[in-house]
Write an enzyme that holds these catalytic residues in place. Structure first.
Site, PDB file in Angstrom:
ATOM      1  N   ASP A 173       0.823  -1.252  -0.005  1.00 35.95           N
ATOM      2  CA  ASP A 173       0.026  -0.145  -0.079  1.00 35.95           C
ATOM      3  C   ASP A 173       1.075   1.383   0.043  1.00 35.95           C
ATOM      4  O   ASP A 173       1.635   1.394   0.837  1.00 35.95           O
ATOM      5  CB  ASP A 173      -0.883   0.085   1.215  1.00 35.95           C
ATOM      6  CG  ASP A 173      -1.880  -1.054   1.132  1.00 35.95           C
ATOM      7  OD1 ASP A 173      -1.871  -1.939   0.474  1.00 35.95           O
ATOM      8  OD2 ASP A 173      -2.857  -0.900   2.141  1.00 35.95           O
ATOM      9  N   ASP A 224     -15.449  -3.545   0.605  1.00 29.63           N
ATOM     10  CA  ASP A 224     -14.914  -2.945   1.777  1.00 29.63           C
ATOM     11  C   ASP A 224     -15.973  -2.905   2.821  1.00 29.63           C
ATOM     12  O   ASP A 224     -16.741  -1.988   2.525  1.00 29.63           O
ATOM     13  CB  ASP A 224     -14.025  -1.890   1.555  1.00 29.63           C
ATOM     14  CG  ASP A 224     -13.134  -2.103   0.353  1.00 29.63           C
ATOM     15  OD1 ASP A 224     -12.582  -3.293   0.205  1.00 29.63           O
ATOM     16  OD2 ASP A 224     -12.772  -1.237  -0.462  1.00 29.63           O
TER      17      ASP A 224
END
Ligand SMILES: O=C(O)c1ccccc1N[C@@H]1O[C@H](COP(=O)(O)O)[C@@H](O)[C@H]1O
EC number: 5.3.1.16
Length: 242
Positions: A12, A131
């Protein structure tokens, strides 16, 4: 249909650095240095996939587009790219990196017509990231509610979505173990492959996710546990190899 759990080590990227967040909250970053070095390390360790996220693009705090393209271009393995892919321009830039597939989050909640179009056009190159907090989807860097998980899943299934990346936000970055119940429930609600994300803390967690392969879990993203050295990627690959 896979018989062996695929592992996708995560890189990330925020402000040019490889980071991990807790619950995906901006400001909780722990930095792990160069994204390229991290990605190359996972590749050397035997990864077949890289899950690469532009967190700035996901949060709307800029982007790391050039760096993401550099990292993707340096990989000999498959790359799943996500973060900020929300319109024709960002999708074209993502696909131009040579990534294997992209993962759409916010767009699936806010511009469903566009997502239906790109699913029809790009097929297997499009995954949707579901998510969730509880069963409520979150978008825009996981800061805004975006509807019900199962209603959205039904809609995306009917549009031909090829696969889902399911993240339990409450687990993400916490090393508290994956939400196996959520994964079982999503697999029961769709016949599309599911990539698990969030909470992996141990090799036993990965073995538990691997037991869900017959239900439709195809892979697992592994982030914090690798960076915290809870186990090595080589050990993880060995643990899910049979
Ligand atoms: O991966 C994270 O920790 C994360 C945290 C906060 C927001 C997003 C995060 N990750 C990835 O970003 C995409 C969503 O991006 P967008 O909504 O399409 O811009 C999500 O699927 C995660 O893969």
């Amino acid at each position: 249909m896979v018989t062996k759990l695929e592992l996708l080590p995560a890189v990330d990227v925020r402000d040019g650095q490889a980071v991990r967040l807790v619950h995906g909250e901006s400001g909780t970053e722990t930095s792990y240095g160069s994204p390229l070095e991290a990605a190359l390390a996972w590749q050397r360790a035997g990864a077949e996939w890289l899950h690469l996220v532009d967190l700035d693009a996901a949060f709307g705090t800029g982007d790391n587009r050039a760096l993401i393209a550099e990292v993707t271009g340096a990989m000999d393995i498959k790359v799943e790219l996500s973060g900020g892919i929300r319109d024709d321009d960002t999708l074209a830039a993502a696909l131009a990196t040579g990534c294997t597939r992209v993962n759409l989050g916010t767009a699936a909640l806010e511009t469903p017509e566009w997502v239906a179009q790109v699913i029809a056009r790009h097929g297997d190159q499009i995954a949707v990231g579901l998510d969730v907090r509880g069963t409520t989807l979150r978008g825009r860097g996981w800061t805004r509610d975006g509807g019900d998980l199962y209603e959205t899943l039904k809609r995306l299934d009917s549009e031909g979505c090829a696969r889902y990346v399911v993240t339990d936000i409450a687990k993400d970055g916490t090393l508290q173990g994956p939400n196996l119940e959520l994964l079982r429930n999503v697999c029961a609600a769709t016949d599309r492959p599911v990539v698990a994300s969030g909470g992996v803390s141990s090799l036993d967690d990965l073995r538990a996710i691997a037991e869900l392969v017959p239900l439709g879990v195809e892979g697992s993203i592994v982030g914090k546990a690798l960076y915290a050295k809870a186990f090595t990627l080589e050990e993880a690959l060995e643990a899910v190899s049979s």
